[in-house]
Structures are given as C-alpha cells and as structure tokens.
Write a protein that holds these residues in place. Structure first.
Motif, short mmCIF file in Angstrom:
data_model
loop_
_atom_site.label_atom_id
_atom_site.label_comp_id
_atom_site.label_asym_id
_atom_site.label_seq_id
_atom_site.Cartn_x
_atom_site.Cartn_y
_atom_site.Cartn_z
N UNK A 1 0.85 -1.20 0.00
CA UNK A 1 0.00 0.00 0.00
C UNK A 1 0.88 1.24 0.00
N UNK A 2 0.57 2.17 -0.90
CA UNK A 2 1.35 3.41 -0.95
C UNK A 2 0.89 4.36 0.17
N UNK A 3 1.85 4.79 0.96
CA UNK A 3 1.56 5.63 2.12
C UNK A 3 2.41 6.90 2.04
N UNK A 4 1.82 8.00 2.43
CA UNK A 4 2.57 9.26 2.48
C UNK A 4 2.54 9.82 3.89
N UNK A 5 3.71 10.12 4.40
CA UNK A 5 3.83 10.78 5.71
C UNK A 5 4.41 12.17 5.50
N UNK A 6 3.93 13.12 6.30
CA UNK A 6 4.49 14.47 6.29
C UNK A 6 5.13 14.72 7.67
N UNK A 7 6.39 15.14 7.64
CA UNK A 7 7.12 15.41 8.88
C UNK A 7 7.43 16.91 8.95
N UNK A 8 7.01 17.55 10.03
CA UNK A 8 7.33 18.97 10.26
C UNK A 8 8.40 19.06 11.32
N UNK A 9 9.45 19.82 11.05
CA UNK A 9 10.53 19.92 12.02
C UNK A 9 11.32 21.20 11.82
N UNK B 1 18.00 21.71 12.36
CA UNK B 1 18.94 22.27 11.39
C UNK B 1 20.23 21.46 11.29
N UNK B 2 20.18 20.22 11.75
CA UNK B 2 21.31 19.33 11.57
C UNK B 2 20.97 18.33 10.47
N UNK B 3 21.83 17.36 10.30
CA UNK B 3 21.59 16.33 9.27
C UNK B 3 20.75 15.17 9.81
N UNK B 4 20.33 15.24 11.07
CA UNK B 4 19.67 14.08 11.66
C UNK B 4 18.31 13.77 11.03
N UNK B 5 17.38 14.72 11.07
CA UNK B 5 16.04 14.43 10.56
C UNK B 5 16.04 14.06 9.08
N UNK B 6 16.71 14.83 8.21
CA UNK B 6 16.71 14.39 6.80
C UNK B 6 17.39 13.04 6.61
N UNK C 1 8.61 18.96 5.91
CA UNK C 1 8.32 20.40 5.96
C UNK C 1 9.24 21.03 7.00
N UNK C 2 10.41 21.46 6.55
CA UNK C 2 11.37 22.10 7.46
C UNK C 2 11.04 23.59 7.59
N UNK C 3 11.09 24.09 8.81
CA UNK C 3 10.88 25.51 9.08
C UNK C 3 11.99 25.99 9.98
N UNK D 1 -5.02 20.02 7.83
CA UNK D 1 -3.91 19.43 7.06
C UNK D 1 -2.66 19.27 7.92
N UNK D 2 -2.83 18.98 9.18
CA UNK D 2 -1.69 18.84 10.09
C UNK D 2 -0.73 17.76 9.61
N UNK D 3 0.57 17.97 9.79
CA UNK D 3 1.54 16.93 9.43
C UNK D 3 1.34 15.69 10.29
N UNK D 4 1.74 14.55 9.76
CA UNK D 4 1.58 13.31 10.53
C UNK D 4 2.51 13.29 11.74
#
Length: 449
Positions: A57-65, A68-73, A91-93, A110-113
């Motif tokens: 099943x194709x699933x899409x997750x949105x991550x807001x964070x 500013x390091x390399x950890x999350x990406x 969604x980096x801010x 439309x909150x991020x997951x």
C-alpha cells in the motif's frame, strides 16, 4: 540546542531554545483557538494497535521539524529506503518561525503526521491534537529502547510532565558535562577527572591561582543555567528534581539541596573562578572563547563538542560532572529532539514505525553523525578524540539512568526567562541564594496554582 558539527552556533541556539522553551511558549494558547474553524480531534487515543505496515500500500507521511542538523533528513532518507512504499515529505521551518507556527500548523485539518515536539506544544494536549502513542510504545517496547520518555509524558491538561500519557519519543538526545583544556590542565598540574564536586572546585581554585579563568561561562542569555542545572543534578534527589521540573503539585525547589547548588554557583562567581563580567557575555561567545584557548574548564552540552574539538584539537578533553560523593552515580541534565504524532494522521501506524525506526542501530549512526546521542548508546559508531570522550560520558549516563530534565524545560512556560533573570541577579550580587530560589518558586506557583 543545535548540535550541528557544521554549524555550532546555530546548534547551540536550537538546543537552548528546545530545553528552555524560551520562545513562544508563553505566547502560545490552546491549539483549538489558534485556527479559525479548526476542530480538535476526538481520536487522540489509538485503541488496539499493530506494528505491521502494509507493504503493498502506498503511504505518504508528512514530517514537520526545525532540526537544522543532518539528523532528521538522514533518518527520513534511511526510513524511506527501508520502506519503499512509504513516501515521506519533510516540511522544514527555521527554528524561530517553527516555534511561532507549529501549534497553529498542528491544529489545522492538514496537520503533518509527525512533528518535532518543542516546549509550548503541551498546549496541544488538552485540545486532543496529539496522538497518545502509549499503545504503540507497548507494542514496540519503547520503554527499553528510548531513555527519557518521561519528558514527553503529559497529564490531560498538558501542565505536568512525567505522568499521564506518552506523546512521542526522543530520537536524538543531549546532555551536559565538563570540557577542559588538556594542555593547560597538564601545565598546571591538574588531575582530571575529579572524583567529587569538592575536587572539581579545588581544580578551579588552582587554575584561578595560576591566573587562569577557571570556568568559562556566559550569562547574557542565561548560560549559567548549565552549571546550575548540573549542580542540581548532583545535589537534588531525582525524585525532588523531577517533581519540580515536571510541574507536580506541591513540588518545591526551596530545598536544602537546591540551596547547596545555588550557594556553590554563587561561590564560584564570588571567588573569581567564572569569566569576569559574565552577565555581559553570551553563551555562544563563551563556547567560542573556550574553543580558542581561553580558560581551563567549560560546563556545557554535547552540542558544543564539535566547536571545542575544532578549536582545541587534541588538546580538548571532557568528563562527566562528578557526584557529591566519590563513587556516586553519574547524574546530569539533558533533553532531546522529540517526535510526536498528530491525532489527525490517517497513517498513524506508519508514523509510529518511523518513531520506532529512530531507536535502531541504523538510525544511531545517522544521529551520532549529526552530533546527537542516540537512544541506543551501544549502537553508536565508535569515535575518537573529544567526541569519543563525550560518547563514553553518554554511555556512563545511560548506564546509571542519570539523565534528568532541565528545570526550565517543563516547570512553567515562563521559567526560562525567570531563571535567566534570577541567574543574572545572583551572578551580579543583587540577590541572595534564598531569594534566588524563592523567585523560581514564585514563577512555578503562579503557573501551577
């Protein structure tokens, strides 16, 4: 707290803000009031859960964070590689904008997951906009995988930490200790690490007598909280420390052990061990000065390791804050980058799988490379030099279950500002230790009345 080896200054700022909640928390109101037309969810509880994720099943997750390091990406890229049917959009801010907007973002339809949890987001709890992930925690065994889960366990009103429901996990963790200049310590005949706090203070006295700044610090933005927090970790019982930091009813910081911690810090200032005119020096500038060779010791977090290592090279050393009594357990102060899940997520199982992924061995390498401590300390790749010393220090903290919360993190939304003000008064000789602690307690009681 922004532990980025490539950008130590931004790392420090992000770390500081995360652990203090200095920005935004007081201004943020209950999330359901932030977005016109937004409604709180009635699905903040999961019910029965499974760790199985449909592979077809194709699933899409949105991550807001705001990491500013390399950890999350890095974690996102590795997770996608492991689960090719899951697309993860990030969604980096920038940090300041994130603090101002995340509660509004999480209250929208439309909150991020998944979102990086920061101080102030506890206001989302009474609006039921964060998913209670305790059932996933049981299914995945998070209690054994993640240290510090109590720091994201909240009561239904969001005001008290450490009890109630679990709302996330800490993927990258930070902690504080003592850096030192090896070359100067050797030249001055200082034996490190000290076995007790008393021995550490004796080293400060020797360094001062030799004409050195014993403890490099900056308190323009409240940087003496690092020293005060680790002194509290050494003196206070974990029960008293956590009760106050977590906002438990009837908790108090006006205790004899806290008085000892405050008296010790004031004595260090009065004896001239601390950077002169410390209230006029920023925390980042103090780290930069130490990295350039000023002074002998510096109390700060692992986020400063990259800058210190780059500046002092092989001459940089680190040890954990010593206990009051020789042989005592290692206790220090720390926080982390926590991820939580929106109660509006249609893919909660996949989001929980991402949270669980951050505890694994593959994630540990990514987390360590970004400058954080991984939840699984034993899975972190071995490092040498100062970073290796810091890593050994973290393993000792984990072994003794010694990670304790910053007192300004959860005790009240305004505690960061209050603590900064009180530390400046204390360092400036404008208040007594009794009034210093009373000032903190007043802030606490005003919020928890």
């Amino acid at each position: 707290m922004s532990p980025s080896p490539s950008s130590p200054s931004s790392l420090s700022r992000r770390t500081f803000l995360t652990v203090t909640g200095a920005v935004g928390a007081a201004a943020l109101t209950a999330c359901s009031e932030l977005t016109p037309g937004a409604s709180s969810s009635d699905k903040s509880s999961t019910g029965p859960v499974s760790t199985a994720i449909p592979a077809d099943e194709k699933i899409t997750l949105v991550v807001a964070d705001a990491d500013d390091t390399t950890m999350t990406p890095g974690l996102i890229a590795a997770f996608r590689k492991k689960h090719p049917n899951i697309t993860v959009k990030r969604n980096y801010t920038g940090w300041d904008d994130y603090l101002k907007s995340i509660n509004t973002t999480m209250s929208a339809d439309s909150a991020p997951d998944i979102a990086q949890f920061t101080s102030g987001m506890q206001n989302l709890v009474p609006g039921r906009l964060l998913l209670k992930v305790g059932e996933y925690g049981k299914a995945y065994g998070w209690a054994k995988k993640f240290p510090g889960l109590d720091q994201i366990t909240l009561t239904p009103d969001g005001k008290t930490v450490g009890t109630g429901h679990l709302y996330g996990v800490g993927a990258g963790l930070s902690f504080e200790g003592v850096y030192y200049n090896k070359s100067k310590a050797q030249k001055l005949g200082l034996t490190v690490p000290p076995a007790t706090l008393e021995e550490l203070e004796a080293l400060f006295a020797k360094a001062k007598a030799a004409g050195e700044t014993a403890l490099v610090a900056g308190n323009l933005d409240g940087g003496l909280n690092h020293a005060f927090n680790v002194l509290l970790s050494a003196h206070l019982t974990p029960k008293d420390r956590e009760a106050w930091a977590y906002g438990h009813q009837s908790a108090t910081i006006v205790l004899p052990e806290a008085e000892k911690a405050a008296e010790t810090l004031k004595r260090w200032v009065d004896e001239g061990y601390v950077t002169p005119k410390v209230n006029g020096v920023s925390d980042n500038d103090a780290t930069a000065a130490f990295a350039k060779g000023d002074g002998v010791f510096r109390i700060s977090g692992n986020w400063a390791a990259a800058a210190v290592a780059e500046g002092l090279g092989e001459g940089a050393g680190y040890f954990n804050m010593p206990p009051v009594t020789s042989g005592g357990k290692v206790r220090t102060t720390g926080a982390g980058v926590y991820y939580c899940v929106s109660s509006k997520s249609k893919n909660a199982a996949a989001a929980a799988a991402f949270l669980d992924f951050t505890a694994g061995a593959e994630a540990a390498a990514i987390t360590a490379k970004a400058g954080f401590m991984a939840p699984d300390a034993g899975a972190m790749p071995s490092q040498s030099g100062l970073l290796g010393d810091v890593q050994k220090g973290w393993q000792a903290v984990v072994k003794d279950a010694g990670l304790q919360p910053f007192i300004q993190n959860s005790s009240s939304p305004t505690m960061a500002d209050t603590l900064t003000t009180q530390l400046q008064l204390l360092a400036g000789g404008k208040t007594t230790t009794e009034k210093f602690l009373a000032g903190l307690q007043t802030d606490f009681e005003n919020y928890h009345k």
